[in-house]
Design a protein around this motif. Structure first.
Motif, PDB file in Angstrom:
ATOM      1  N   MET A 303      -8.088   2.339   2.097  1.00 26.83           N
ATOM      2  CA  MET A 303      -8.100   1.404   0.967  1.00 26.83           C
ATOM      3  C   MET A 303      -8.336   2.131  -0.349  1.00 26.83           C
ATOM      4  O   MET A 303      -7.628   1.915  -1.338  1.00 26.83           O
ATOM      5  CB  MET A 303      -9.206   0.363   1.157  1.00 26.83           C
ATOM      6  N   TRP A 304      -9.325   2.995  -0.356  1.00 24.58           N
ATOM      7  CA  TRP A 304      -9.758   3.612  -1.604  1.00 24.58           C
ATOM      8  C   TRP A 304      -8.715   4.555  -2.211  1.00 24.58           C
ATOM      9  O   TRP A 304      -8.739   4.794  -3.422  1.00 24.58           O
ATOM     10  CB  TRP A 304     -11.065   4.364  -1.367  1.00 24.58           C
ATOM     11  N   GLN A 305      -7.806   5.057  -1.386  1.00 30.15           N
ATOM     12  CA  GLN A 305      -6.811   5.983  -1.936  1.00 30.15           C
ATOM     13  C   GLN A 305      -5.867   5.303  -2.923  1.00 30.15           C
ATOM     14  O   GLN A 305      -5.235   5.972  -3.753  1.00 30.15           O
ATOM     15  CB  GLN A 305      -5.997   6.615  -0.801  1.00 30.15           C
ATOM     16  N   TYR A 330      -0.462  -2.744  -1.551  1.00 27.66           N
ATOM     17  CA  TYR A 330       0.073  -1.391  -1.418  1.00 27.66           C
ATOM     18  C   TYR A 330       0.371  -1.041   0.042  1.00 27.66           C
ATOM     19  O   TYR A 330       1.244  -0.224   0.318  1.00 27.66           O
ATOM     20  CB  TYR A 330      -0.919  -0.365  -1.987  1.00 27.66           C
ATOM     21  N   ASP A 331      -0.389  -1.632   0.964  1.00 27.02           N
ATOM     22  CA  ASP A 331      -0.217  -1.300   2.384  1.00 27.02           C
ATOM     23  C   ASP A 331      -0.654  -2.496   3.224  1.00 27.02           C
ATOM     24  O   ASP A 331      -1.672  -2.464   3.914  1.00 27.02           O
ATOM     25  CB  ASP A 331      -1.046  -0.062   2.726  1.00 27.02           C
ATOM     26  N   ALA A 332       0.123  -3.568   3.153  1.00 20.16           N
ATOM     27  CA  ALA A 332      -0.248  -4.823   3.814  1.00 20.16           C
ATOM     28  C   ALA A 332      -0.292  -4.699   5.326  1.00 20.16           C
ATOM     29  O   ALA A 332      -0.997  -5.461   5.996  1.00 20.16           O
ATOM     30  CB  ALA A 332       0.735  -5.925   3.414  1.00 20.16           C
ATOM     31  N   ASP A 333       0.417  -3.747   5.892  1.00 19.15           N
ATOM     32  CA  ASP A 333       0.491  -3.625   7.344  1.00 19.15           C
ATOM     33  C   ASP A 333      -0.789  -3.060   7.958  1.00 19.15           C
ATOM     34  O   ASP A 333      -1.124  -3.383   9.099  1.00 19.15           O
ATOM     35  CB  ASP A 333       1.672  -2.735   7.745  1.00 19.15           C
ATOM     36  N   THR A 334      -1.505  -2.218   7.226  1.00 19.56           N
ATOM     37  CA  THR A 334      -2.681  -1.556   7.806  1.00 19.56           C
ATOM     38  C   THR A 334      -4.003  -1.978   7.182  1.00 19.56           C
ATOM     39  O   THR A 334      -5.056  -1.739   7.775  1.00 19.56           O
ATOM     40  CB  THR A 334      -2.552  -0.025   7.681  1.00 19.56           C
ATOM     41  N   ILE A 335      -3.975  -2.593   5.994  1.00 16.28           N
ATOM     42  CA  ILE A 335      -5.217  -2.998   5.340  1.00 16.28           C
ATOM     43  C   ILE A 335      -5.475  -4.469   5.636  1.00 16.28           C
ATOM     44  O   ILE A 335      -4.739  -5.344   5.178  1.00 16.28           O
ATOM     45  CB  ILE A 335      -5.159  -2.774   3.818  1.00 16.28           C
ATOM     46  N   SER A 336      -6.521  -4.720   6.400  1.00 16.37           N
ATOM     47  CA  SER A 336      -6.849  -6.100   6.784  1.00 16.37           C
ATOM     48  C   SER A 336      -8.224  -6.532   6.283  1.00 16.37           C
ATOM     49  O   SER A 336      -8.625  -7.673   6.491  1.00 16.37           O
ATOM     50  CB  SER A 336      -6.808  -6.245   8.313  1.00 16.37           C
ATOM     51  N   GLU A 337      -8.969  -5.630   5.636  1.00 17.57           N
ATOM     52  CA  GLU A 337     -10.321  -5.946   5.178  1.00 17.57           C
ATOM     53  C   GLU A 337     -10.310  -7.044   4.119  1.00 17.57           C
ATOM     54  O   GLU A 337      -9.358  -7.185   3.355  1.00 17.57           O
ATOM     55  CB  GLU A 337     -10.995  -4.692   4.599  1.00 17.57           C
ATOM     56  N   GLY A 338     -11.406  -7.790   4.073  1.00 12.86           N
ATOM     57  CA  GLY A 338     -11.523  -8.857   3.090  1.00 12.86           C
ATOM     58  C   GLY A 338     -12.247  -8.438   1.830  1.00 12.86           C
ATOM     59  O   GLY A 338     -12.348  -9.211   0.880  1.00 12.86           O
ATOM     60  N   ASN A 339     -12.779  -7.210   1.810  1.00 12.58           N
ATOM     61  CA  ASN A 339     -13.415  -6.699   0.591  1.00 12.58           C
ATOM     62  C   ASN A 339     -13.304  -5.182   0.554  1.00 12.58           C
ATOM     63  O   ASN A 339     -12.929  -4.541   1.537  1.00 12.58           O
ATOM     64  CB  ASN A 339     -14.874  -7.158   0.495  1.00 12.58           C
ATOM     65  N   ILE A 340     -13.657  -4.609  -0.587  1.00  8.56           N
ATOM     66  CA  ILE A 340     -13.471  -3.173  -0.819  1.00  8.56           C
ATOM     67  C   ILE A 340     -14.509  -2.324  -0.085  1.00  8.56           C
ATOM     68  O   ILE A 340     -14.318  -1.136   0.117  1.00  8.56           O
ATOM     69  CB  ILE A 340     -13.532  -2.884  -2.336  1.00  8.56           C
ATOM     70  N   HIS A 341     -15.631  -2.924   0.301  1.00 12.62           N
ATOM     71  CA  HIS A 341     -16.745  -2.191   0.925  1.00 12.62           C
ATOM     72  C   HIS A 341     -17.345  -1.164  -0.031  1.00 12.62           C
ATOM     73  O   HIS A 341     -17.850  -0.118   0.400  1.00 12.62           O
ATOM     74  CB  HIS A 341     -16.302  -1.487   2.218  1.00 12.62           C
ATOM     75  N   ASN A 342     -17.297  -1.474  -1.324  1.00 11.39           N
ATOM     76  CA  ASN A 342     -17.909  -0.610  -2.335  1.00 11.39           C
ATOM     77  C   ASN A 342     -18.058  -1.459  -3.587  1.00 11.39           C
ATOM     78  O   ASN A 342     -17.061  -1.836  -4.208  1.00 11.39           O
ATOM     79  CB  ASN A 342     -17.045   0.624  -2.599  1.00 11.39           C
TER      80      ASN A 342
END
Length: 424
Positions: A303-305, A330-342
């Motif tokens: 995510m952070w990249q 940017y990457d809907a196929d692999t990013i499933s998190e609901g928040n940035i975690h930061n």
């Protein structure tokens, strides 16, 4: 009815003990995030119901100290900022959560006008004890998932419904944060031992980092105290020493039960391959030393990249809650998190460079104030640990954190008022 309202206003609601109970219930409900009553675009949880029920109570309170023009100016500025961003990037239900957090600060501020630091410690200690009992009870009810994880911890986390909501990491990390509140009682040792066991049983690096931060903070203050007093044994009387000894024995028993349970779990799955079967200590050590090579950290790093690209595309921000939506695009196929975690990256994406600068200034002022005493008040240490863990965990809209920050500002305001009165 007209005679009842004055009675409630002048006697019941104005009572400090009653208001202490109200805020304790509010904080407890804020921690129990897994109870969702219904959906209204965003999840309506137990804490929202409690907050609504407290609204008439705050209205019945006598006029109290003002929360301050700077606070309302900041709220107004960020609200306008968010609305303008939503006109371009779309509405996000996080606005409802943000509004509730603002209400939380206002409500807690009104209810705690005369609460000193010890009052807040009482609130947080009660919450800490209740929550760790709830977490353990919940783990016992779903122990089958924990047992499977103990047998083979290669899945990184056990999969079960947690009390704090959002997965085992939140249970472990919040319980770890509440360790700070238990300082000053003889029972901090078994609480801390239980917190570490929860982190191990859930494979939580965030929980273990919170436990480590607590241990370091405790050691630093202990070392400074014995250096000044020239004495290692600080228990003031026989009763304290006995209770401390019992507390240490209970801590050892907690770890003993944990070690025995995991040994039994491993033997049940692989009775002939016990040496080859990884245990939870090895699993957590591997996870701590293999950051970037396992799913938890890979998901965050993935995510952070995309953050530099998102910020360069719009340095003014995308509005509250929309940052993660932009990153997912940017990457809907692999990013499933609901928040940035930061929380810092979230401030940068949601409110742009200006929003991040405001947050960093607030954090810097907090650290500057607390540095001389090394965050001696446990609630200060609680907030400091939250801000550090916010680099890999949490969101900006965590209600328990907002209550803690309000407690910090409120208690310091009360202390300054007492000092001013003493000088006059």
């Amino acid at each position: 009815m007209q005679s009842v309202l004055p009675l409630l206003k002048n006697n019941f609601i104005q009572s400090k003990k009653v208001r202490l109970v109200f805020i304790t219930i509010f904080l407890l409900s804020a921690c129990i995030q897994n109870i969702v009553l219904f959906e209204i675009g965003a999840s309506f949880k137990l804490v929202h119901l409690v907050g609504i029920l407290l609204f008439p109570v705050t209205l019945l309170l006598k006029p109290a100290r003002s929360i301050g023009k700077c606070w309302w100016l900041a709220v107004g500025t960020f609200t306008v900022y968010t609305v303008l961003a939503y006109l371009r990037f779309g509405f996000n239900s996080w606005l409802l959560n943000g509004t509730f957090c603002v209400y939380t600060v206002w409500c807690v501020w009104k209810l705690s006008e005369d609460f000193g630091k010890q009052d807040w410690l009482t609130i947080f200690r009660i919450t800490a004890v209740v929550m760790i009992l709830l977490v353990f009870a919940n783990m016992c009810l779903q122990f089958e998932a924990i047992w499977r994880f103990m047998q083979d911890p290669g899945s990184y986390h056990p999969v079960y419904e947690t009390v704090f909501g959002g997965g085992p990491n939140l249970d472990a990390s919040w319980i770890g944060l509440f360790c700070f509140a238990m300082v000053g009682t003889v029972w901090w040792r078994p609480y801390f031992a239980s917190s570490v066991v929860i982190s191990l049983l859930t494979g939580s690096r965030a929980g273990f980092l919170a436990n480590g931060a607590f241990a370091v903070w405790l050691f630093v203050h202990w070392f400074i105290r014995i250096w000044r007093e020239k004495s290692i044994f600080t228990a003031s009387n026989r009763h304290d020493r006995v209770m401390s000894l019992l507390s240490i024995i209970l801590s050892i028993c907690i770890f003993g039960v944990y070690v025995a349970a995991q040994g039994g779990a491993r033997h049940e799955l692989h009775p002939e391959e016990q040496i080859a079967t990884p245990d939870l200590f090895d699993n957590l050590t591997d996870r701590m030393t293999s950051i970037g090579d396992e799913p938890g950290s890979q998901g965050r790093l993935n995510m952070w990249q995309y953050i530099p690209a998102a910020v360069s595309q719009n340095p003014l921000g995308y509005g509250l809650g929309n940052g993660i939506e932009i990153i997912r695009s940017y990457d809907a196929d692999t990013i499933s998190e609901g928040n940035i975690h930061n929380i810092y990256f979230q401030a940068l994406l949601d409110y742009g460079i200006a929003g991040l600068v405001v947050l960093l200034i607030a954090v810097a002022l907090f650290i500057k104030k607390e540095l001389p005493t090394l965050a001696a008040w446990p609630i200060s240490a609680f907030i400091l640990c939250y801000l550090c863990l916010g680099l890999i965990q949490y969101r900006m809209l965590e209600v328990p954190a907002w209550i803690a920050v309000t407690a910090y500002v409120s208690a310091n305001r009360v202390e300054r008022a007492k000092e001013a009165r003493a000088k006059t």
